[in-house]
Enzyme design. Structure first.
Site, PDB file in Angstrom:
ATOM      1  N   ASP A 182       0.867  -1.176   0.000  1.00 32.39           N
ATOM      2  CA  ASP A 182       0.000   0.000   0.000  1.00 32.39           C
ATOM      3  C   ASP A 182       0.902   1.223   0.000  1.00 32.39           C
ATOM      4  O   ASP A 182       1.563   1.511   0.993  1.00 32.39           O
ATOM      5  CB  ASP A 182      -0.892  -0.051   1.259  1.00 32.39           C
ATOM      6  CG  ASP A 182      -1.790   1.171   1.378  1.00 32.39           C
ATOM      7  OD1 ASP A 182      -1.642   2.113   0.553  1.00 32.39           O
ATOM      8  OD2 ASP A 182      -2.619   1.202   2.297  1.00 32.39           O
ATOM      9  N   TYR A 189      -7.010  15.137  -8.970  1.00 29.66           N
ATOM     10  CA  TYR A 189      -6.045  14.329  -9.724  1.00 29.66           C
ATOM     11  C   TYR A 189      -4.899  15.189 -10.248  1.00 29.66           C
ATOM     12  O   TYR A 189      -3.723  14.896 -10.037  1.00 29.66           O
ATOM     13  CB  TYR A 189      -6.782  13.642 -10.878  1.00 29.66           C
ATOM     14  CG  TYR A 189      -5.909  12.759 -11.736  1.00 29.66           C
ATOM     15  CD1 TYR A 189      -5.618  11.462 -11.336  1.00 29.66           C
ATOM     16  CD2 TYR A 189      -5.385  13.223 -12.949  1.00 29.66           C
ATOM     17  CE1 TYR A 189      -4.822  10.640 -12.127  1.00 29.66           C
ATOM     18  CE2 TYR A 189      -4.588  12.414 -13.736  1.00 29.66           C
ATOM     19  CZ  TYR A 189      -4.309  11.117 -13.331  1.00 29.66           C
ATOM     20  OH  TYR A 189      -3.526  10.317 -14.110  1.00 29.66           O
ATOM     21  N   LYS A 219      -0.934  15.008  -9.181  1.00 28.78           N
ATOM     22  CA  LYS A 219       0.071  14.628 -10.171  1.00 28.78           C
ATOM     23  C   LYS A 219       1.117  15.742 -10.324  1.00 28.78           C
ATOM     24  O   LYS A 219       2.303  15.473 -10.484  1.00 28.78           O
ATOM     25  CB  LYS A 219      -0.598  14.351 -11.525  1.00 28.78           C
ATOM     26  CG  LYS A 219      -1.323  13.013 -11.568  1.00 28.78           C
ATOM     27  CD  LYS A 219      -0.319  11.875 -11.578  1.00 28.78           C
ATOM     28  CE  LYS A 219      -0.972  10.513 -11.726  1.00 28.78           C
ATOM     29  NZ  LYS A 219       0.009   9.421 -11.703  1.00 28.78           N
ATOM     30  N   ASN A 232       3.921   4.669  -9.911  1.00 31.60           N
ATOM     31  CA  ASN A 232       2.902   4.648 -10.971  1.00 31.60           C
ATOM     32  C   ASN A 232       1.499   4.545 -10.396  1.00 31.60           C
ATOM     33  O   ASN A 232       0.537   4.954 -11.046  1.00 31.60           O
ATOM     34  CB  ASN A 232       3.208   3.463 -11.904  1.00 31.60           C
ATOM     35  CG  ASN A 232       2.029   3.088 -12.776  1.00 31.60           C
ATOM     36  OD1 ASN A 232       1.685   3.823 -13.696  1.00 31.60           O
ATOM     37  ND2 ASN A 232       1.382   1.970 -12.467  1.00 31.60           N
TER      38      ASN A 232
END
Ligand code: ZN
Length: 703
Positions: free
Chosen positions: A498, A591, A595, A525
């Site tokens: 995890d 998101y 990122k 990733n």
């Protein structure tokens, strides 16, 4: 040891192979497998078997042929096409020679092959040629070596097997051994077998079953003899440690792997790395923790044949090991330096009078034994490391027993060195592979998802071994099995991890270290998506996305750098960022910002780690839907919403995105994998860079 021969199975082998290869070769393959599946007889490519039978040449004439096991082929799984067919008559004539050089022998074996596409014949071919029997079986049985490798070896063997077997001293394989075995047989043609000290057993007969069962009978006699005389206590315990072997191994493995990397001569990729197989069962630990371990570790191999896999002796690192990492590195480095000096002295001692066959081999150990931690065995691939480890486990077992019975006395160093530098022996290993990522271990988080799977697959095709981590154990298992089926056993390891949990990330990297010895390329990733406008974004959803996409990237990099530093070989970190970092879109605040944070972290890491030859680069990919049958979790989350808002059906989305990029390209996970391979093989001096893999999206051009 019991005979495994069953007439029912023998008939099944004839049914399966007889029509194509003939009854005899079918039986030859069958009984060869019976020997091969017995690890106490042969290990991985050890031993060999043969058949003499008629075969047809191009003129449809019957000629006598020898079918001999191919060099390096495993008896356990050999099939009829694993035997090389040779023209028997001209090879028989070689017996008339007084001597035959290594080069001439090789040449003759090449020259008289009936099928050049078949595997290379075993280095012991001439022995099979010079004996007249149709079936010949040869093994390096543990029980026999245990007796042979004692000071009174010959007497013990004689007592164990009686008079019906000839016992010869150790003789160098190749022409000399073939001649001596043939002469010994002619002197006493009624024997059921011939034992060659420190090497193994040859049995022979004109039918497959008798040759095999004579073999088992002789080995069983040695086993019974050993059992009756086995002392209760083999070794004296001398070392105890509080730290578990597993924890110690995770600390030691990357340091050792770093120290055992060879210079490659390529300035862009200066290290030729090895892979680890680590063993620490009760038997191995009782050996390494014993008073006798230091002396027995440096004693020679069970049979010189093992030298190619294990080197002539192991490196024994005396404990206790320093706790702190710098102290540990210095301690291990000194031990490796001492080993190299010892190895160089051994080579000089035994090759001074003769010229070395081939070039000098690297002086680094392949087997490292450490009290409290077990056996660390290395090879150019995981597979080779496993072979070295299996041989080591048997070696430690037999050394302990022989020592307790009367002393361990293997073949002389001179014999071992002679075989180590025999070119034909080195040829058994095969040439160094030649892929961009040979020897490298790539760790990919979120490895069971579509992009992760594509990255892993592409890296494996480029020669890498991979660790794929994922939170989803079921998917992980499925994907790992698929990869192993496609690329061979041992090349992929799934680890449940995890990325949002510090302890889990540490445990995941520790497992990678124990399994392969360390990592070289780290690919953060793992990622999740959430669709919501900033004004409506719930704190919990933002935190969840940040935890996986940003914190996960951070924890993976931080722990990965610890391993890369322990190895001291540099390395690569390749972050799977996103096209959104430069080209954001609405509804994707959580998101995109997670990122972008990971992307920025990568740039900072690139600055901080460059001095240690650790490069950090980013990939900005866009719109990847699936790889083979592995669907993208991200698109499962956002796809339906996206399709709806554009008035499209779900299956029309890929074409929609395709039409949006300059190249009109369908971007795949494999493309992302290609970008990882590009960075990982250091072909350009690049760090802190972003490579778009999006078909060309103008608003996402890096700037
Ligand atoms: Zn042999």
């Amino acid at each position: 040891m019991e005979s495994r021969w069953y007439d029912r199975d023998a008939s099944a082998a004839i049914d399966r192979w007889g029509e194509r290869y003939g009854r005899d070769l079918a039986l030859r393959a069958y009984s060869s497998q019976l020997i091969g599946v017995e690890p106490d007889l042969v290990l991985h490519g050890g031993g060999n078997t043969s058949l003499k039978a008629l075969t047809k040449n191009i003129f449809d004439e019957e000629i006598p042929a020898l079918f001999i096991k191919g060099s390096g082929i495993d008896l356990a799984t050999i099939q009829p096409d694993g035997f090389a067919a040779l023209d028997l008559d001209p090879l028989k004539r070689l017996r008339n020679l007084c001597a035959l050089s290594e080069a001439d022998m090789s040449n003759q074996l090449w020259l008289h092959r009936l099928n050049p596409a078949a595997p290379s014949p075993s280095v012991e071919t001439l022995l099979h040629v010079f004996l007249p029997h149709r079936f010949i079986d040869h093994s390096h049985a543990d029980a026999l070596l245990c007796l042979s490798n004692q000071p009174e070896g010959e007497t013990l063997l004689r007592e164990a097997v009686g008079d019906a077997v000839t016992i010869l001293p150790y003789i160098m394989p190749g022409f000399p051994l073939a001649m001596q075995v043939a002469l010994a047989f002619e002197k006493r043609p009624n024997v059921t077998g011939i034992i060659v000290a420190h090497h193994g057993l040859f049995t022979f007969y004109d039918d497959a079953r008798t040759a095999y069962e004579n073999h088992i009978a002789i080995v069983s006699a040695c086993e019974r003899f050993l059992k009756a005389r086995r002392p209760k206590c083999l070794l004296t315990p001398a070392y105890r440690t509080e730290e578990s072997a597993g924890r110690l191994a995770a600390r030691i493995a990357p340091v050792l792997r770093g120290l055992l990397a060879k210079p490659s001569g390529d300035p862009d990729a200066p290290h030729r790395r090895l892979l680890l197989d680590w063993r620490a069962d009760e038997e191995v630990l009782s050996f390494v923790n014993s008073q006798e371990a230091a002396a027995l570790s440096v004693a020679g191999p069970l049979t010189p044949d093992h030298v190619t896999r294990t080197k002539p002796f192991a490196l024994f690192v005396a404990g206790p090991l320093p706790e702190v990492s710098e102290g540990l590195r210095a301690h291990l480095k000194q031990a490796v330096t001492d080993y190299v000096a010892r190895y160089e002295a051994y080579v000089s001692r035994h090759t001074a009078s003769k010229s070395l066959g081939g070039s000098r081999l690297d002086p680094l150990p392949r087997v490292v034994l450490i009290p409290g931690a077990g056996a660390f065995c290395f090879g150019r691939t995981k597979r080779e490391a496993v072979v070295a480890a299996d041989i080591t486990v048997h070696t430690l077992r037999i050394k302990a027993l022989a020592h307790a019975m009367g002393g361990y006395k293997p073949a002389s160093d001179e014999h071992v060195c002679e075989l180590e530098y025999w070119n034909l022996q080195q040829a058994k290993l095969g040439s160094e592979a030649d892929h961009l990522l040979d020897g490298q271990v790539v760790l990919v988080t979120g490895g069971a998802g579509a992009i992760g799977y594509g990255i892993v697959k592409t890296c494996m095709e480029a020669g890498a071994h991979v660790v794929l981590t994922d939170v989803d154990s079921v998917r992980l298992e499925h994907v790992t099995q698929r990869l192993e089926a496609a690329h061979g056993r041992g090349k992929a390891r799934g680890v449940v991890m995890d990325v949002t949990d510090e302890a889990s990330v540490q445990a995941g990297f520790a497992e990678a270290c124990r399994h392969y010895g360390g990592v070289d390329v780290i690919v953060p990733n793992a990622g999740i998506a959430h669709v919501a406008q900033v004004a409506d974004l719930k704190t919990a959803d933002l935190e969840r996305v940040m935890a996986v996409n940003f914190l996960g990237t951070f924890l993976t990099i931080r722990e990965g750098v610890r391993v890369l530093r322990a190895q001291g070989l540099g390395g690569n970190i390749v972050i799977n960022a996103s096209k959104n970092v430069f080209g954001p879109g609405k509804d994707f605040g959580a998101y995109s910002s997670s990122k972008a944070a990971g992307h920025q972290l990568g740039k900072v890491a690139a600055i901080e780690l460059a001095a240690e030859e650790i490069r950090v680069n980013m990939i900005n990919a866009d719109a990847i839907f699936s790889e083979d049958e592995v669907a993208s979790g991200l698109w499962a989350t956002v796809g339906p919403e996206r399709a709806k808002s554009r008035g499209l059906k779900l299956d029309e989305l890929p074409d929609y995105y395709r039409s949006r990029n300059l190249l009109r390209a369908r971007v795949t996970a494999r493309h992302v994998g290609n970008a990882v391979v590009f960075f990982a093989c250091n072909r350009t001096p690049t760090t802190g860079a972003t490579l778009p893999v999006d078909g060309g999206v103008v608003e996402a051009f890096p700037r």
